[in-house]
Scaffold this motif. Structure first.
Motif: not given
Length: 338
Positions: A21, A99, A120, A122, A129, A132, A183
């Motif tokens: 992340t 990711y 990703l 975030e 967060r 998803y 995210s």
């Protein structure tokens, strides 16, 4: 999409680990969301004409993804490897992080080496967060087929360089603005044309990791406009959730509509949204502008860049940005299964 559909006398198919992340910061000014929805929507960054993207930017991506050089992007081919490298480079240059431990997610359910590309961004909110949103499109096509007039490359411009380009422009927007409280996982799928194998692989993998998935938004065949409709794009599985209503509220117009033939031919099950619906039982839909009357080149060598409508594509992207942003930022999970 993956199964052949017969419409009148014409055979048509609707194409068509550990987590890394990165902390992000919001750098855009927010305005209040529409009545009844609690998100904060950031105004789309202007390119000089009041919009984020334009036909020139869209065309540049399309010209590469649907070029003869990539030879139709068949899964496991050299051409799709080139497409994967292109997508990875765009992700990396825009500050998107993998990711998983790398952008490439190797398919375990396909015999040749094939990869989803998964990045990703975030979320900025310490609580939201943890939720998803997967935003996806398949970037594979069917490669080299029987020649027509000396051309054997099925370039797959509409199917699905168009959806891939749409997702890549969302990546560029959110990487520049960092305005997503939830995210965002950007997933470009391989082997859709082999039976949704890329999305099946990823959905199962994320489910095993117990991802807290809110919704999956997929983009398929968005390269040419609808004809004779009072909306600009439709979603498959229209009646399975309130996504269309939520989308139109954030768009502040009737952007998303209901296509009867999409229900008639069960298109909900024919693209990469469906494995996420199966695994997670959350709202998972495909946005599309193919309506069986506006595109006659499905799985043919005629699916070329020069018949795409880049102004239309840019318009769809620009109008969908506030939708995706609103969904990402709403204080509660507004999209509900019916």
């Amino acid at each position: 999409m993956r199964n052949v559909l017969v419409l009148c006398t014409i055979a048509l198919i609707y194409a068509c680990g550990s987590t890394q992340t990165k902390k992000t910061k919001t750098n855009g000014a927010s305005i209040g969301g529409p009545d009844g929805l609690k998100a904060k929507i950031t105004q789309v960054t202007s390119n000089g004409n009041g919009a984020f993207t334009d036909a020139t930017k869209v065309e540049a991506i399309m010209n590469y993804l649907a070029s003869d050089e990539l030879k139709g992007r068949d899964s496991g081919s050299e051409g799709i490897e080139m497409a994967a490298a292109y997508i990875e480079k765009r992700f990396s240059n825009q500050g998107v992080v993998p990711y998983f431990t790398a952008f490439k997610d190797t398919l375990s359910n396909f015999e040749r080496p094939a990869y989803n590309i998964v990045g990703l961004i975030e979320g900025t909110d310490p609580n939201l967060r943890k939720e998803y949103i997967v935003i996806g499109a398949h970037y594979d096509h069917i490669g080299v087929i029987n020649a027509e007039n000396g051309d054997a490359i099925a370039n797959g411009a509409n199917d699905n360089a168009s959806g891939t380009t749409t997702v890549l422009e969302f990546v560029r927007y959110f990487s520049q603005n960092r305005t997503n409280k939830r995210s965002l996982v950007f997933a470009l799928f391989s082997a859709e044309e082999k039976g949704l194998l890329g999305s099946k692989h990823l959905a199962k993998k994320l489910k095993e990791e117990e991802m807290n998935l809110y919704t999956m938004l997929n983009f398929e065949m968005t390269g040419v406009p609808l004809k004779g409709k009072d909306y600009e794009i439709y979603i498959t599985g229209y009646n399975k959730s309130n996504l269309a209503m939520v989308s139109n509220t954030y768009a502040e117009e009737k952007l998303v509509g209901f296509l009867p033939t999409a229900k008639e031919y069960n298109l909900f099950q024919r693209s990469d949204n469906y494995p996420f619906h199966q695994e997670f039982a959350v709202p998972s839909h495909t946005y599309c502008t193919f309506d069986f009357t506006n595109f006659n080149h499905y799985h043919k060598v005629g699916d070329e860049v020069d018949i795409m409508d880049f102004d239309h594509m840019a318009t769809i992207i620009n109008k969908m940005i506030p939708v995706v942003e609103g969904i990402a930022n709403a204080e509660t999970q507004e999209i509900k299964l019916n």
